[in-house]
Design an enzyme around this catalytic site. Structure first.
Site, PDB file in Angstrom:
ATOM      1  N   GLU A  17      38.742  26.300  26.632  1.00 13.49           N
ATOM      2  CA  GLU A  17      38.437  26.143  28.056  1.00 13.49           C
ATOM      3  C   GLU A  17      37.664  24.843  28.263  1.00 13.49           C
ATOM      4  O   GLU A  17      36.735  24.545  27.515  1.00 13.49           O
ATOM      5  CB  GLU A  17      37.609  27.327  28.557  1.00 13.49           C
ATOM      6  CG  GLU A  17      37.238  27.189  30.026  1.00 13.49           C
ATOM      7  CD  GLU A  17      36.641  28.476  30.596  1.00 13.49           C
ATOM      8  OE1 GLU A  17      37.253  29.550  30.429  1.00 13.49           O
ATOM      9  OE2 GLU A  17      35.559  28.387  31.195  1.00 13.49           O
ATOM     10  N   TYR A  49      37.721  26.070  37.767  1.00 15.04           N
ATOM     11  CA  TYR A  49      37.889  25.668  39.171  1.00 15.04           C
ATOM     12  C   TYR A  49      36.558  25.830  39.887  1.00 15.04           C
ATOM     13  O   TYR A  49      36.079  26.960  40.063  1.00 15.04           O
ATOM     14  CB  TYR A  49      38.938  26.575  39.805  1.00 15.04           C
ATOM     15  CG  TYR A  49      39.271  26.263  41.241  1.00 15.04           C
ATOM     16  CD1 TYR A  49      40.316  25.384  41.547  1.00 15.04           C
ATOM     17  CD2 TYR A  49      38.579  26.853  42.288  1.00 15.04           C
ATOM     18  CE1 TYR A  49      40.647  25.105  42.863  1.00 15.04           C
ATOM     19  CE2 TYR A  49      38.893  26.578  43.602  1.00 15.04           C
ATOM     20  CZ  TYR A  49      39.930  25.706  43.887  1.00 15.04           C
ATOM     21  OH  TYR A  49      40.249  25.437  45.181  1.00 15.04           O
ATOM     22  N   ALA A  51      33.626  25.863  39.130  1.00 16.77           N
ATOM     23  CA  ALA A  51      32.643  26.769  38.527  1.00 16.77           C
ATOM     24  C   ALA A  51      31.233  26.273  38.819  1.00 16.77           C
ATOM     25  O   ALA A  51      30.997  25.069  38.864  1.00 16.77           O
ATOM     26  CB  ALA A  51      32.857  26.894  37.024  1.00 16.77           C
ATOM     27  N   TYR A 144      35.190  41.850  31.610  1.00 17.01           N
ATOM     28  CA  TYR A 144      33.749  41.803  31.299  1.00 17.01           C
ATOM     29  C   TYR A 144      33.369  42.870  30.273  1.00 17.01           C
ATOM     30  O   TYR A 144      33.115  44.020  30.644  1.00 17.01           O
ATOM     31  CB  TYR A 144      32.949  41.971  32.608  1.00 17.01           C
ATOM     32  CG  TYR A 144      33.318  40.870  33.588  1.00 17.01           C
ATOM     33  CD1 TYR A 144      32.601  39.687  33.609  1.00 17.01           C
ATOM     34  CD2 TYR A 144      34.443  40.988  34.407  1.00 17.01           C
ATOM     35  CE1 TYR A 144      32.977  38.643  34.440  1.00 17.01           C
ATOM     36  CE2 TYR A 144      34.833  39.948  35.246  1.00 17.01           C
ATOM     37  CZ  TYR A 144      34.096  38.785  35.256  1.00 17.01           C
ATOM     38  OH  TYR A 144      34.475  37.745  36.070  1.00 17.01           O
ATOM     39  N   LYS A 164      43.494  45.159  38.955  1.00 18.56           N
ATOM     40  CA  LYS A 164      43.864  43.751  38.752  1.00 18.56           C
ATOM     41  C   LYS A 164      45.142  43.658  37.915  1.00 18.56           C
ATOM     42  O   LYS A 164      46.028  42.873  38.212  1.00 18.56           O
ATOM     43  CB  LYS A 164      42.677  43.074  38.046  1.00 18.56           C
ATOM     44  CG  LYS A 164      42.672  41.626  38.055  1.00 18.56           C
ATOM     45  CD  LYS A 164      41.282  40.984  38.128  1.00 18.56           C
ATOM     46  CE  LYS A 164      40.277  41.285  37.080  1.00 18.56           C
ATOM     47  NZ  LYS A 164      39.056  40.459  37.232  1.00 18.56           N
TER      48      LYS A 164
HETATM   49  P1  FAD Z   1      36.843  40.655  40.601  1.00 24.45           P
HETATM   50  O1  FAD Z   1      37.902  41.074  39.633  1.00 24.45           O
HETATM   51  O2  FAD Z   1      37.178  40.631  42.023  1.00 24.45           O
HETATM   52  O3  FAD Z   1      35.559  41.518  40.287  1.00 24.45           O
HETATM   53  C1  FAD Z   1      34.298  41.224  40.891  1.00 24.45           C
HETATM   54  C2  FAD Z   1      33.524  42.506  41.123  1.00 24.45           C
HETATM   55  O4  FAD Z   1      34.190  43.300  42.113  1.00 24.45           O
HETATM   56  C3  FAD Z   1      33.412  43.401  39.887  1.00 24.45           C
HETATM   57  O5  FAD Z   1      32.142  44.018  39.907  1.00 24.45           O
HETATM   58  C4  FAD Z   1      34.519  44.416  40.066  1.00 24.45           C
HETATM   59  O6  FAD Z   1      34.202  45.654  39.424  1.00 24.45           O
HETATM   60  C5  FAD Z   1      34.563  44.556  41.587  1.00 24.45           C
HETATM   61  N1  FAD Z   1      35.912  44.828  42.085  1.00 24.45           N
HETATM   62  C6  FAD Z   1      37.070  44.248  41.688  1.00 24.45           C
HETATM   63  N2  FAD Z   1      38.111  44.733  42.370  1.00 24.45           N
HETATM   64  C7  FAD Z   1      37.610  45.662  43.233  1.00 24.45           C
HETATM   65  C8  FAD Z   1      38.181  46.513  44.221  1.00 24.45           C
HETATM   66  N3  FAD Z   1      39.488  46.496  44.446  1.00 24.45           N
HETATM   67  N4  FAD Z   1      37.358  47.324  44.925  1.00 24.45           N
HETATM   68  C9  FAD Z   1      35.999  47.323  44.718  1.00 24.45           C
HETATM   69  N5  FAD Z   1      35.403  46.531  43.797  1.00 24.45           N
HETATM   70  C10 FAD Z   1      36.207  45.701  43.065  1.00 24.45           C
HETATM   71  N6  FAD Z   1      34.092  31.228  38.309  1.00 24.45           N
HETATM   72  C11 FAD Z   1      34.411  30.075  38.959  1.00 24.45           C
HETATM   73  O7  FAD Z   1      33.857  29.799  40.035  1.00 24.45           O
HETATM   74  N7  FAD Z   1      35.358  29.217  38.460  1.00 24.45           N
HETATM   75  C12 FAD Z   1      36.013  29.457  37.285  1.00 24.45           C
HETATM   76  O8  FAD Z   1      36.849  28.669  36.853  1.00 24.45           O
HETATM   77  C13 FAD Z   1      35.685  30.655  36.573  1.00 24.45           C
HETATM   78  N8  FAD Z   1      36.323  30.965  35.419  1.00 24.45           N
HETATM   79  C14 FAD Z   1      36.035  32.159  34.778  1.00 24.45           C
HETATM   80  C15 FAD Z   1      36.732  32.485  33.612  1.00 24.45           C
HETATM   81  C16 FAD Z   1      36.468  33.680  32.935  1.00 24.45           C
HETATM   82  C17 FAD Z   1      37.227  34.012  31.693  1.00 24.45           C
HETATM   83  C18 FAD Z   1      35.480  34.560  33.442  1.00 24.45           C
HETATM   84  C19 FAD Z   1      35.174  35.838  32.714  1.00 24.45           C
HETATM   85  C20 FAD Z   1      34.788  34.262  34.600  1.00 24.45           C
HETATM   86  C21 FAD Z   1      35.058  33.059  35.287  1.00 24.45           C
HETATM   87  N9  FAD Z   1      34.408  32.711  36.466  1.00 24.45           N
HETATM   88  C22 FAD Z   1      34.711  31.530  37.127  1.00 24.45           C
HETATM   89  C23 FAD Z   1      33.338  33.584  37.004  1.00 24.45           C
HETATM   90  C24 FAD Z   1      33.921  34.648  37.959  1.00 24.45           C
HETATM   91  O9  FAD Z   1      34.446  34.022  39.107  1.00 24.45           O
HETATM   92  C25 FAD Z   1      32.781  35.609  38.329  1.00 24.45           C
HETATM   93  O10 FAD Z   1      32.446  36.398  37.218  1.00 24.45           O
HETATM   94  C26 FAD Z   1      32.978  36.478  39.557  1.00 24.45           C
HETATM   95  O11 FAD Z   1      31.733  37.079  39.862  1.00 24.45           O
HETATM   96  C27 FAD Z   1      34.005  37.594  39.430  1.00 24.45           C
HETATM   97  O12 FAD Z   1      35.281  37.115  39.385  1.00 24.45           O
HETATM   98  P2  FAD Z   1      36.501  38.149  39.056  1.00 24.45           P
HETATM   99  O13 FAD Z   1      37.736  37.364  39.204  1.00 24.45           O
HETATM  100  O14 FAD Z   1      36.281  38.834  37.777  1.00 24.45           O
HETATM  101  O15 FAD Z   1      36.309  39.169  40.279  1.00 24.45           O
END
Ligand code: FAD
Length: 288
Positions: A17, A49, A51, A144, A164
């Site tokens: 990454e 993106y 971040a 996570y 997801k």
């Molecule tokens: P989600 O999958 O939407 O989850 C977020 C929260 O909402 C979780 O607590 C989940 O349990 C809850 N949730 C999910 N779906 C639902 C639903 N349908 N109903 C109710 N609750 C729900 N951030 C950046 O800004 N840029 C990046 O490039 C970036 N890259 C990353 C790469 C990796 C591998 C990881 C692990 C994280 C990265 N992040 C990045 C950070 C990420 O954006 C954050 O961790 C963010 O808080 C959650 O993103 P997510 O896509 O996992 O969200």
């Protein structure tokens, strides 16, 4: 070939990454980094993106396109939705298409303090469903091992992760962790919940003391005693801490591969020297 198909062909998928530079003037440094990472033979390289809440946003598609064209490596472009409207996401997809990028790590993104989130895509699963309907991309999602910081409990977090995957994520990349046992327990929970897609382990080599406080406050990774002892012993000696951090990451990777992990995603922090040292140490394990 899409990234999810790599898992059918490889013993262990090994990916890197990188993040776009925060300032326009630093864009050349990323090309230098990529020149050096190319020689290490990663199966794909992901590009973050925006971040950290801003900066580098506009370069993700451009860098991912260059990874494909110039270096012949599969790119995985991160894309977040919490601060974007439907129209803005459509524009990002058009930019990625133009660059020939076919794999997207679809994320919600972190909320920026003081900024009202947009409402078109409340969760990553909403973004995944939308991109799937638009067509033309293979999708990955984040997971996570130690539970997302906003989730009320591990069961709810896994249920949300399943949404997801059901929406179309074909591959998952994990948040960094320092305790392999937490990762194994998470993979077990995911499999019990019926999540069958490949799960890559996210490994962050800790090479300076500042990194640790920042990372732990951001992602809530637990610090095993062995790790904490290493940090407190070497935090005043940057060269020793760098060696110890690399050795710790290698130790984690050796154990993960021996236990049959499907992939290792190395958070390189744009540091080719760290990536080279770790890749070299596990080179034969990748093929065994
Ligand atoms: P989600 O999958 O939407 O989850 C977020 C929260 O909402 C979780 O607590 C989940 O349990 C809850 N949730 C999910 N779906 C639902 C639903 N349908 N109903 C109710 N609750 C729900 N951030 C950046 O800004 N840029 C990046 O490039 C970036 N890259 C990353 C790469 C990796 C591998 C990881 C692990 C994280 C990265 N992040 C990045 C950070 C990420 O954006 C954050 O961790 C963010 O808080 C959650 O993103 P997510 O896509 O996992 O969200």
């Amino acid at each position: 070939m899409s990234i999810s198909k790599l898992f059918a062909e490889k013993n262990v998928v090994f990916s890197f990454e990188i993040f776009p530079p925060k300032r326009d003037s630093s864009i050349d440094t990323i090309w230098n980094t990529l020149e050096q990472l190319e020689g290490l033979g990663p199966d794909f390289i992901s590009v973050t993106y925006g971040a950290g809440g801003g900066g580098g946003k506009s370069y993700t598609a451009q860098i991912a396109g260059a990874i494909r064209r110039k270096y012949g490596i599969l790119p995985l472009a991160h894309l977040t939705c919490v601060n974007s409207t439907r129209e803005e996401i459509k524009q990002s997809l058009a930019d990625l298409r133009e660059e020939g990028v076919e794999d997207i790590l679809a994320l919600r993104g972190d909320r920026i303090p003081g900024v009202e989130p947009k409402t078109d895509f409340p969760h990553a699963s909403d973004l995944i469903s939308f991109i799937r309907e638009e067509g033309g991309f293979s999708l990955s999602g984040a997971c996570y091992p130690e539970v997302h910081t906003e989730a009320p409990d591990p069961v709810t977090d896994i249920r949300n992760l399943k949404k997801k995957v059901d929406a179309g994520a074909e591959h998952l990349v994990s948040q960094l962790f320092f305790d392999n046992a937490a990762f194994y327990a998470f993979v077990e929970r995911a499999r019990i919940a019926g999540i069958t897609v490949p799960i890559e382990a996210g490994i962050m080599p800790v090479v300076n003391a500042k990194q640790i406080t920042r990372m732990v406050s951001l992602c809530g990774a637990s610090l095993p005693q062995k790790f904490a002892r290493m940090i407190s012993r070497y935090e005043g000696n940057p060269a020793a801490l760098r060696d110890a951090g690399i050795a710790y990451a290698v130790d984690q990777i050796v154990d993960l591969i021996a236990q049959g992990v499907e992939g290792i995603h190395l958070y390189t922090m744009n540091d080719p020297d760290v990536a080279r040292r770790i890749s070299g140490a596990v080179e034969n394990l990748r093929r065994a």
